[in-house]
Scaffold this active site. Structure first.
Site, mmCIF file in Angstrom:
data_model
loop_
_atom_site.group_PDB
_atom_site.id
_atom_site.type_symbol
_atom_site.label_atom_id
_atom_site.label_comp_id
_atom_site.label_asym_id
_atom_site.label_seq_id
_atom_site.Cartn_x
_atom_site.Cartn_y
_atom_site.Cartn_z
ATOM 1 C CB THR A 234 32.762 27.075 34.272
ATOM 2 O OG1 THR A 234 32.880 27.207 32.856
ATOM 3 C CG2 THR A 234 31.971 25.802 34.582
ATOM 4 C CD GLU A 258 35.128 24.899 27.768
ATOM 5 O OE1 GLU A 258 36.064 25.325 27.079
ATOM 6 O OE2 GLU A 258 34.637 25.545 28.705
ATOM 7 N N GLY A 405 28.697 41.595 17.332
ATOM 8 C CA GLY A 405 28.128 42.734 18.047
ATOM 9 C C GLY A 405 26.673 42.503 18.392
ATOM 10 C CE LYS A 445 21.976 46.177 26.190
ATOM 11 N NZ LYS A 445 21.745 45.460 24.918
#
Length: 520
Positions: A234, A258, A405, A445
Site C-alpha cells: 500500500t 482494506e 494461477g 513477468k
C-alpha cells in the site's frame, strides 16, 4: 399423462423458455429465418465457418431446429462435410432423427432455400432474437423476485448484476481488424512517445528506473503487485499515486477495500509531509512539525486523486464505478487494494480459486475496455516464509501468488516487493553493501519487455517509497538510520494492514479538493 405412455418425441423434446406472463406477447423468434439458416448450412460448403461464432444450439427457439443445429455442430467440430445426407445420418446417430420429422423434413429445409448467400445476415437476426429472449427471461425473473419482499434488495441487485454480466460476456463478439489501421495507431503512439521529454509511451510513475524498464504503465495492461504483509504494497501504490497525481497531474483512482478513506489519506499526509504516522494519528506535533504539515499538505489540495473505500467491492460494482470515473473525471489509471478482498457476488463458483480467476480475468477485460492500466495488489502465500533463510531465500516468485494461477496468466506484468532487511539481522547482505532501507521491486513477468529488479528506498516511518540513491542508505540521515536500528524496526514485522476496524465505508469518490495543486 403417464410418462410410460408418452410418445418418445414428446418426452425427449427440448423445452421452450420458462413460461412467464409476458402480457399476452410472444417471445421474439422467427421460425422461417431459423429454417432458412439450417437450409443454407446444408447447401453452402463454407456456411458453417461463417456462423459458428454467431450461433449456438440455444440460439434456436424451435426445439426441432435446435436438434438439427446440434447435429451440424457435431459435423463441423469433426471437420466432416455438412449436407442433407450427412446431417440426416448424424441425427440418426444422435437418436433424434424421428423427433425432428425424419429425412423428409431435413430435405424440405434445403428445398426452401435458393442459396446461402445471406446466411451471415440471417444468422445475426436469429442470434439477436435469442439475446432478446435471454434479456426478457432475466428481467422477468428479477421482477418476480423484486415483488417478493422476503428477498434482500441488495442481494438481488448483486444477483442481477452478475446475471447480466454473464449474458453480456456470452454474447460479446469482436470482429477482426485488418492490420493497416493498427499499424497507423502504432506509428502515432511511437511519435507521441518521441515527442515526450521522458521518452516514455505510458504513464510515468515517478520511479525512474521502473519507468525505463516498462516505458511507463501501458494502456490496457493489468499489473499485479504482490508481496507478503509488511513489505509495503500500500505504501508503494500511495507513493506512486502521489507522484502521478501531484507531480504529473495524472488522474488516479484508488479502490481501497482494506482501509477507510481517512486511514488512506492519513498515510498519504504522512508520506507527503514526511511526518511519522504515529504523530499524524495522535496529533502530537511540535510547532515546527505543524508548520511543516501546513506547508506541505497544500500540495495535495486539488490533486486529481479519487478514493473509494467500499468494503467487499464486487467486480460488477467496480466496472460501473470505473466507467463513470473515466467518463466524468478522465481517470487514467485504477489501483485496487487488494484483489483477494474483491468478490463476484451474484455468480456461483465451485471454489474461491475459481472466483479469484473470474475476478482476475474481468480486471483484464476492464483494462482493455477502458484502455487504461489497472494495478491490483495481491497477497502471496506463506511458502515464502517457509523457504531458507537469507536475502535470496525469501525472494518471492511467481508460484507464490495466492489462490489462483490465473492471476499470473491474466496479468501483463507481475511485480513483487521484497525488502531484504526485513529478513536479515545485519545491516548488510553478507557483503560490504549497506541494505538499510533497500526495497527490491522485482518485475517477474513482463509480457511486452524484459524482466529485472529495480532498487528503491523505503522510508518506513513515512510509509514512503523513493528512487534509490547510490551510497548505502539511499538518502537516510545517520540519525534516522541509527534510530531505526536501535528500535529494531529494520528486522521486525510491521503491523498488518487493515488491523484497525474499517471507518466510513462510503462508496463516494473523494477528490482531495478543487484547488490548484502546485507541483513539488
Amino acid at each position: 399423462m403417464d410418462s410410460a405412455k408418452t410418445p418418445t418425441s414428446r418426452r425427449n423434446a427440448p423445452k421452450h423458455q420458462p413460461l412467464y406472463d409476458y402480457g399476452g406477447r410472444q417471445l421474439p423468434r422467427d421460425k422461417d429465418l431459423e429454417e432458412a439458416v439450417l437450409g443454407a448450412l446444408m447447401l453452402e460448403k463454407d456456411a458453417y465457418t461463417v456462423v459458428c461464432d454467431i450461433l449456438k444450439a440455444e440460439s434456436f427457439y424451435e426445439p426441432v431446429n435446435r436438434k438439427i443445429y446440434e447435429a451440424i455442430q457435431t459435423l463441423g467440430a469433426s471437420q466432416q462435410p455438412i449436407d442433407m445426407l450427412t446431417v440426416t445420418e448424424q441425427l440418426r446417430l444422435n437418436g433424434t432423427l424421428e423427433e425432428v420429422g425424419g429425412p423428409v423434413f431435413v430435405s424440405e429445409l434445403t428445398s426452401r432455400v435458393a442459396s446461402g448467400a445471406h446466411v451471415d445476415y440471417h444468422a445475426r437476426i436469429v442470434a439477436q432474437k435469442y439475446l432478446a429472449r435471454e434479456l426478457i427471461t432475466f428481467a422477468t425473473e428479477i421482477e418476480k423476485k423484486a415483488f417478493d419482499e422476503s428477498n434482500d434488495v441488495d442481494d438481488l441487485m448483486q444477483e442481477a448484476e452478475g446475471r447480466l454480466f454473464e449474458i453480456s460476456q456470452r454474447n460479446v463478439k469482436k470482429d477482426v481488424t485488418q492490420i493497416d489501421p493498427v499499424i497507423g495507431q502504432a506509428i502515432e503512439q511511437i511519435q507521441a512517445a518521441a515527442n515526450r521529454t521522458s521518452g516514455l509511451s505510458g504513464l510515468e510513475t515517478g520511479f525512474h528506473k521502473l519507468d525505463q524498464l516498462t516505458s511507463g504503465w501501458q494502456n490496457s495492461d493489468l499489473i499485479i503487485i504482490a508481496a507478503r504483509p509488511a513489505m509495503g504494497k500500500t505504501a508503494f501504490v500511495l507513493s506512486m499515486a502521489k507522484n502521478m497525481a501531484v507531480n504529473y497531474n495524472t488522474p488516479v483512482a484508488i479502490f481501497s477495500l482494506e482501509m477507510s478513506n481517512l486511514q488512506l489519506v492519513n498515510r498519504l499526509v504522512s508520506n507527503v509531509c514526511e511526518l511519522p504516522s504515529e504523530k499524524i494519528k495522535s496529533g502530537q506535533l511540535s510547532p515546527v512539525e505543524w508548520d511543516q504539515l501546513m506547508a506541505r499538505i497544500k500540495h495535495l489540495y486539488g490533486a486529481p486523486l479519487y478514493i473509494d473505500d467500499t468494503p467487499s467491492l464486487s467486480i460488477f460494482e467496480l466496472r460501473t464505478k470505473a466507467r463513470r470515473l473515466v467518463r466524468e473525471h478522465n481517470v487514467r489509471i485504477l489501483i485496487i487494494d487488494y484483489l483477494q478482498l474483491m468478490n463476484a457476488s451474484g455468480m456461483k463458483f465451485g471454489s474461491r480459486e475459481q472466483e479469484v480467476s473470474m475476478i482476475s480475468r474481468s480486471l483484464k477485460q476492464l483494462a482493455k475496455e477502458l484502455n487504461i492500466p489497472i494495478i491490483a495488489l495481491s497477497q502471496l502465500n506463506r511458502s515464502v516464509e517457509s523457504r531458507g533463510e537469507g536475502k535470496d531465500g525469501k525472494r518471492p516468485q511467481l508460484s507464490d501468488l495466492r489462490e489462483s494461477g490465473a492471476i499470473e496468466q491474466d496479468a501483463d506484468i507481475v511485480c513483487f516487493i521484497h525488502r531484504p532487511e526485513y529478513y536479515l539481522r545485519s545491516s548488510t547482505d553478507g557483503t560490504d553493501r549497506d541494505i538499510r532501507g533497500l526495497a527490491e521491486f522485482i518485475v517477474a513477468k513482463h509480457r511486452s519487455g524484459r524482466v529485472d529488479d529495480v532498487e528503491m528506498l523505503f522510508k518506513a516511518e513515512f510509509a514512503r517509497f523513493e528512487n534509490w540513491k547510490d551510497g548505502g542508505s539511499g538518502g537516510y540521515s545517520d540519525s534516522v538510520v541509527e534510530s531505526r536500528l536501535n528500535s529494531g524496526e529494520g528486522g521486525q514485522h510491521l503491523t498488518p494492514l487493515g488491523s484497525a476496524p474499517l471507518q466510513g465505508g462510503t462508496a463516494d469518490f473523494m477528490p482531495t479538493s478543487t484547488d490548484e495543486a502546485p507541483p513539488f
